[in-house]
Design a protein around this motif. Structure first.
Motif, PDB file in Angstrom:
ATOM      1  N   GLY A 149      40.741  59.725  34.944  1.00  0.00           N
ATOM      2  CA  GLY A 149      39.293  59.790  35.100  1.00  0.00           C
ATOM      3  C   GLY A 149      38.736  58.968  36.233  1.00  0.00           C
ATOM      4  O   GLY A 149      37.525  58.992  36.484  1.00  0.00           O
ATOM      5  N   SER A 150      39.582  58.228  36.926  1.00  0.00           N
ATOM      6  CA  SER A 150      39.093  57.401  38.025  1.00  0.00           C
ATOM      7  C   SER A 150      38.785  58.259  39.238  1.00  0.00           C
ATOM      8  O   SER A 150      39.384  59.314  39.441  1.00  0.00           O
ATOM      9  N   GLU A 151      37.848  57.818  40.030  1.00  0.00           N
ATOM     10  CA  GLU A 151      37.468  58.523  41.238  1.00  0.00           C
ATOM     11  C   GLU A 151      38.117  57.864  42.447  1.00  0.00           C
ATOM     12  O   GLU A 151      38.431  56.670  42.434  1.00  0.00           O
ATOM     13  N   PHE A 152      38.309  58.644  43.490  1.00  0.00           N
ATOM     14  CA  PHE A 152      39.004  58.164  44.679  1.00  0.00           C
ATOM     15  C   PHE A 152      38.367  56.890  45.218  1.00  0.00           C
ATOM     16  O   PHE A 152      39.051  55.940  45.591  1.00  0.00           O
ATOM     17  N   GLU A 153      37.047  56.844  45.212  1.00  0.00           N
ATOM     18  CA  GLU A 153      36.342  55.708  45.798  1.00  0.00           C
ATOM     19  C   GLU A 153      36.587  54.416  45.031  1.00  0.00           C
ATOM     20  O   GLU A 153      36.525  53.320  45.592  1.00  0.00           O
ATOM     21  N   GLU A 154      36.866  54.512  43.738  1.00  0.00           N
ATOM     22  CA  GLU A 154      37.057  53.320  42.929  1.00  0.00           C
ATOM     23  C   GLU A 154      38.257  52.508  43.380  1.00  0.00           C
ATOM     24  O   GLU A 154      38.273  51.280  43.286  1.00  0.00           O
ATOM     25  N   ALA A 155      39.299  53.188  43.840  1.00  0.00           N
ATOM     26  CA  ALA A 155      40.526  52.496  44.238  1.00  0.00           C
ATOM     27  C   ALA A 155      40.392  51.826  45.590  1.00  0.00           C
ATOM     28  O   ALA A 155      41.228  50.986  45.951  1.00  0.00           O
TER      29      ALA A 155
ATOM     30  N   ALA B 203      41.005  50.880  49.097  1.00  0.00           N
ATOM     31  CA  ALA B 203      42.163  51.091  49.972  1.00  0.00           C
ATOM     32  C   ALA B 203      43.481  50.848  49.244  1.00  0.00           C
ATOM     33  O   ALA B 203      44.539  50.812  49.867  1.00  0.00           O
ATOM     34  N   MET B 204      43.439  50.675  47.909  1.00  0.00           N
ATOM     35  CA  MET B 204      44.657  50.365  47.170  1.00  0.00           C
ATOM     36  C   MET B 204      45.462  51.619  46.875  1.00  0.00           C
ATOM     37  O   MET B 204      44.913  52.656  46.511  1.00  0.00           O
ATOM     38  N   SER B 205      46.773  51.494  47.006  1.00  0.00           N
ATOM     39  CA  SER B 205      47.675  52.564  46.604  1.00  0.00           C
ATOM     40  C   SER B 205      47.898  52.490  45.103  1.00  0.00           C
ATOM     41  O   SER B 205      47.525  51.508  44.442  1.00  0.00           O
ATOM     42  N   ALA B 206      48.555  53.530  44.548  1.00  0.00           N
ATOM     43  CA  ALA B 206      48.850  53.524  43.112  1.00  0.00           C
ATOM     44  C   ALA B 206      49.750  52.346  42.751  1.00  0.00           C
ATOM     45  O   ALA B 206      49.600  51.742  41.683  1.00  0.00           O
TER      46      ALA B 206
ATOM     47  N   ASP C 194      50.325  46.933  40.282  1.00  0.00           N
ATOM     48  CA  ASP C 194      50.639  45.510  40.384  1.00  0.00           C
ATOM     49  C   ASP C 194      49.441  44.642  40.000  1.00  0.00           C
ATOM     50  O   ASP C 194      49.581  43.619  39.338  1.00  0.00           O
ATOM     51  N   LYS C 195      48.252  45.051  40.436  1.00  0.00           N
ATOM     52  CA  LYS C 195      47.059  44.229  40.242  1.00  0.00           C
ATOM     53  C   LYS C 195      46.503  44.304  38.830  1.00  0.00           C
ATOM     54  O   LYS C 195      46.004  43.313  38.299  1.00  0.00           O
ATOM     55  N   LEU C 196      46.574  45.473  38.217  1.00  0.00           N
ATOM     56  CA  LEU C 196      45.867  45.686  36.951  1.00  0.00           C
ATOM     57  C   LEU C 196      46.753  45.714  35.719  1.00  0.00           C
ATOM     58  O   LEU C 196      46.275  45.415  34.623  1.00  0.00           O
TER      59      LEU C 196
ATOM     60  N   GLY D 113      37.746  39.822  38.914  1.00  0.00           N
ATOM     61  CA  GLY D 113      37.807  41.103  39.606  1.00  0.00           C
ATOM     62  C   GLY D 113      37.597  42.329  38.758  1.00  0.00           C
ATOM     63  O   GLY D 113      38.154  43.394  39.056  1.00  0.00           O
ATOM     64  N   PHE D 114      36.775  42.259  37.729  1.00  0.00           N
ATOM     65  CA  PHE D 114      36.576  43.415  36.854  1.00  0.00           C
ATOM     66  C   PHE D 114      35.522  44.350  37.443  1.00  0.00           C
ATOM     67  O   PHE D 114      34.361  44.378  37.044  1.00  0.00           O
ATOM     68  N   ASP D 115      35.983  45.144  38.423  1.00  0.00           N
ATOM     69  CA  ASP D 115      35.150  46.199  38.983  1.00  0.00           C
ATOM     70  C   ASP D 115      35.326  47.467  38.150  1.00  0.00           C
ATOM     71  O   ASP D 115      35.960  47.447  37.084  1.00  0.00           O
ATOM     72  N   THR D 116      34.784  48.571  38.630  1.00  0.00           N
ATOM     73  CA  THR D 116      34.852  49.810  37.847  1.00  0.00           C
ATOM     74  C   THR D 116      36.289  50.235  37.585  1.00  0.00           C
ATOM     75  O   THR D 116      36.633  50.643  36.466  1.00  0.00           O
ATOM     76  N   LEU D 117      37.149  50.150  38.593  1.00  0.00           N
ATOM     77  CA  LEU D 117      38.526  50.596  38.419  1.00  0.00           C
ATOM     78  C   LEU D 117      39.257  49.753  37.386  1.00  0.00           C
ATOM     79  O   LEU D 117      39.963  50.281  36.519  1.00  0.00           O
TER      80      LEU D 117
END
Length: 421
Positions: free
Chosen positions: A304-310, A312-315, A320-322, A355-359
Motif C-alpha cells: 500500500g505504500s506509494e512511490f513518493e513515500e520511499a 530515494a531509498m531502495s527496497a 535495513d532501516k525499518l 524518523g516515523f514518517d509515513t513510510l
C-alpha cells in the motif's frame, strides 16, 4: 499564529519588491479588481484558516474595493495537486503586496496536514505526539506545521485512526486541544542521574541510571498519572526497562497508586536494541508475522505504500532501516514487547520515536507492530518545494465608466486550467 492586526509597514517590509512597485503603478494609473486562484502543486489536506484570518487582518479596511474570499473546499478536506483551494478578489493595489505573505502561510500547514493524515491512517491504532519543535526555524514554522498536523489528525480520526493527542510544547498545545505540552524526560536527565550516582560513589553498571532518573521524575511530579521513561541511554533498553518495572510495579512503586508506565524506544541508528542483531531481528519478525522468508516480510511491510513515500531509498535500504537493521525497527518493538510480557509487565506501554514518517508508520502498521504511541516531527515537509504555494490572477476587472466593472479573464500561458467557469 500571526501578530495582531499588522499594519501597512509590516507588509511593506516583507513583500517582494516587484509587488510593491506594481502597487505604485496601480496607484498612479488606476486600480483594478483582481481575482486570484490560490493552489499548491502537490496533493494536500487543506489547512488554511490561519492564512485566511491573516489576509483579513492585513487587507486595508479603507480599501475602495472590498475583499471577497471564496473557499473551494472546507478545512481538512483533501485536495488534488494544482486545484485551487480558494479564490481571493479585491483591490489589485492592496492585494499585490500581500501575496508574498499570504503564500508563506499556506504551504507548510497544508503539506504538514497531508503528512500527518497519512501517518495516522497508516498506523491507526497508535496515538501520536507532535515533537517537531526542535526541527523548525522558530515559532512561525512550529505553529504553522503544528496547526497542519492537528488538521490532518482530525481528518484521520474520521477514518477511525487515533491521531495526534498532543504536542511537546505549551505554545502549540491549544491546537491539539490540550492545556499544555506533553512529555517527560530527555537523555540529559538520565545523564544527570548517572553523574549524581558517580559523584556519590555508586556504580551505574550495577545500578540503573535510567531507574534513578525515573525515580527523580516521579518524586518531582507526583501528581502526574502517566510516566514515560526513555530507556536507551546506556544501551540496555530491556535490562533498564525491567529494572524500572520492578520498582514501578513493586510494593512502594507508583503503579500501586494507579499510575501508568510507558517506555520510549529511541535506540541510536548505529546499533541494535539490546538482545538483537540482524539474524535475531529476522527471526523475531518471521515468528511475529508467520511469513516464510525475509522478502515476504518486506512485501508485507511495504504493502500500500506509494512511490513518493520511499524517497530515494531502495527496497534493501527500507528493509535495513525499518525492519531488521539498527535503531528503532519493527523487530525492536516486537522484541521489546515480548521481553516486557515474558517478565509479567503487560501493562507497560511502548512509545516509539526516531524518523516515523509515513513510510515507517505504514511498515509498522502493516506488520501490526506493538506500538501504543508515536512521538514524531516527521510530518514536517521533507522537500521544501512541496510547500511552494502559488497565486495566479485569473480575472481582471476595470471600471466601465458607469459605476460597474468590465471583466477580462486572463491568465499566463500554461495556467489556463485555473480560469473561472
Amino acid at each position: 499564529m500571526t501578530s495582531s492586526a499588522p499594519g501597512p509597514d509590516f507588509v511593506a517590509a516583507r513583500t517582494d519588491k516587484y509587488f510593491a512597485k506594481t502597487a505604485e503603478i496601480l496607484a498612479a494609473h488606476g486600480d483594478a479588481r483582481a481575482t486570484y486562484a490560490v493552489f499548491l502543486r502537490t496533493d494536500v489536506v487543506v489547512a488554511i484558516d490561519p492564512a485566511v484570518d491573516f489576509l483579513r487582518q492585513v487587507y486595508p479596511a479603507d480599501a475602495a474595493i472590498p475583499l471577497e474570499i471564496t473557499r473551494v473546499v472546507p478545512e481538512g478536506a483533501p485536495l488534488t495537486a494544482g486545484l485551487p483551494m480558494l479564490y481571493v478578489a479585491g483591490s489589485l493595489a492592496a492585494l499585490s503586496p500581500i501575496e508574498t505573505l499570504l503564500l508563506q502561510r499556506i504551504g507548510f500547514p497544508c503539506v504538514s496536514a497531508q503528512n500527518a493524515f497519512s501517518m495516522c491512517v497508516a498506523l491507526p491504532g497508535a496515538a501520536f505526539l507532535a515533537m517537531e519543535a526542535r526541527h523548525t526555524t522558530g515559532d512561525d514554522m512550529h505553529l504553522a506545521c503544528s496547526y497542519g498536523a492537528a488538521v490532518g489528525s482530525r481528518a484521520a480520526r474520521l477514518t477511525g485512526a487515533k491521531g495526534f493527542v498532543g504536542t511537546s510544547t505549551d505554545i502549540a498545545a491549544p491546537l491539539f486541544g490540550t492545556p499544555q505540552g506533553l512529555g517527560t524526560m530527555p537523555h540529559s536527565l538520565i545523564g544527570y542521574a548517572k553523574a549524581r550516582m558517580l559523584a556519590a560513589g555508586r556504580d551505574p553498571e550495577v545500578e540503573s541510571a535510567t531507574l534513578e532518573a525515573a525515580r527523580l521524575y516521579a518524586a518531582q511530579f507526583p501528581d502526574e498519572e502517566s510516566y514515560t521513561v526513555l530507556n536507551d541511554y546506556d544501551g540496555r533498553e530491556v535490562s533498564d526497562a525491567l529494572a524500572v518495572c520492578g520498582w514501578f510495579y513493586g510494593p512502594d512503586g507508583p503503579g500501586r497508586a494507579g499510575k501508568r508506565l510507558a517506555f520510549r524506544l529511541d535506540t541510536h541508528g548505529g546499533r541494535h536494541l539490546e538482545g538483537l542483531d540482524w539474524d535475531e531481528s529476522v527471526r523475531t519478525l518471521l515468528a511475529w508475522t508467520d511469513c516464510k522468508t525475509p522478502a515476504e516480510i518486506v512485501r508485507l511491510a511495504l504493502a500500500g505504500s506509494e512511490f513518493e513515500e520511499a524517497g530515494a531509498m531502495s527496497a534493501d535500504e527500507v528493509r535495513d532501516k525499518l525492519l531488521f537493521g539498527t535503531g528503532v525497527t519493527a523487530a525492536a518493538a516486537v522484541h521489546f514487547r515480548k521481553a516486557l510480557d515474558e517478565a509479567g509487565f503487560h501493562e507497560a506501554r511502548i512509545v516509539v520515536s526516531s524518523g516515523f514518517d509515513t513510510l515507517k508508520c505504514r511498515a509498522f502498521g502493516n506488520l501490526s507492530a506493538p506500538v501504543d504511541v508515536v512521538g514524531t516531527g516527521s510530518f514536517l515537509p521533507s522537500r521544501l518545494s512541496r510547500t511552494y504555494a502559488t497565486a495566479d490572477i485569473v480575472r481582471y476587472e476595470l471600471p466601465d465608466g458607469s459605476g460597474g466593472w468590465k471583466a477580462f479573464d486572463l491568465v499566463k500561458a500554461g495556467r489556463e486550467f485555473l480560469k473561472l467557469g
